[in-house]
Design a protein around this motif. Structure first.
Motif: not given
Length: 280
Positions: A105-122
């Motif tokens: 759970k923790s590593t997947s959450e960190i991956h989302e927060k670090v790798e997910l582009p903030e400019h992609d609102e969708e």
């Protein structure tokens, strides 16, 4: 039933146990906070409240089934090989699965927060659509895992107190209820603070990784696991709480430093703007 509360020793045990229950509940609050922050804003407070209520209900139920819980320490399967040996018990298995779940759970959450582009609102909206029931189910699982450690601590603290078997149970139930109520008072403030500061979110997730490793090590220790003849020792929880406290202190200093830097930058920008203004 409440005659035990007339004893000074019982009050000392109650206060000590309540404090320990709050300390042992810190990691639970961190996970509930992370799970609640994935929900829409209007459901976050509700998830935090219900998460702690579920934790309290589970712990009280486990207190009444404490004989069954202690029985989970007895190994039901033994593994023997030339390089590895262990006696698998129900408690060790629960801690192992809980530790693995926290790591995932923790590593997947960190991956989302670090790798997910903030400019992609969708993409952000798609990631944040989490049902309340799903969040509560995850919280329920972790509550159960953390409750085992909490209840076994309570049993050890109240062992031998009172003349009747129900005396210790009364103290344990009161301590659990008081500790959960105190956590309810501060849980939403913690959730808002973590949600407001992105660096604190990553730090909280890192704590969960640390707790996950501790649960896995504790499972190996309870199983008396031996690798190449060496038995795995338990990780003292004091080390864990010191690491968390020290990390939080460093992060608070960083936040104060960043705030000071932003203030100086704003001040310099205002001075530069005033110097360029001919009317000044």
């Amino acid at each position: 039933m409440f005659d035990i509360l007339t004893s000074p020793d019982a009050w000392v045990a109650l206060l000590t146990l309540t404090f320990l229950e709050i300390v042992l509940g810190i990691d639970n609050i961190v996970f509930i906070t992370i799970a609640a922050n994935k929900l829409p804003e209007k459901q976050q407070k509700k998830a935090t409240l219900w998460g702690l209520i579920l934790a309290m209900v589970q712990r009280i139920i486990l207190l009444f089934a404490v004989s069954f819980l202690i029985g989970l320490k007895n190994p039901f399967y033994y593994v023997e090989s030339s390089w590895f040996s262990a006696g698998i018990s129900g408690q060790a298995l629960i801690l192992l699965l809980g530790g693995l779940f926290l790591l995932y759970k923790s590593t997947s959450e960190i991956h989302e927060k670090v790798e997910l582009p903030e400019h992609d609102e969708e993409a952000l909206e798609a990631k944040n659509i989490t049902s309340l029931n799903r969040a509560l189910f995850q919280i329920l699982i972790i509550d159960f895992i953390f409750s085992i450690d909490s209840i076994l601590t309570a049993v050890g603290m109240t062992s031998g107190i009172g003349d009747k078997p129900e005396d210790a149970l009364v103290l344990m139930v009161i301590a659990v209820v008081i500790s959960i109520i105190i956590m309810m008072v501060f849980a939403n403030a913690i959730r808002v603070f973590i949600n407001k500061h992105p660096s604190m979110q990553l730090l909280a997730l890192s704590f969960l990784i640390l707790i996950g490793f501790m649960l896995i090590a504790e499972a190996a220790h309870l199983s008396h696991a031996r690798f190449f003849g060496s038995e795995i020792g338990a990780i003292p929880k004091g080390y864990l709480y010191f690491a968390i406290t020290f990390s939080l202190l460093v992060e608070f200093l960083n936040m104060k430093y960043r705030k000071k830097e932003e203030f100086i930058e704003d001040l310099e920008e205002n001075q530069d703007g005033s110097a360029e203004d001919p009317e000044c």
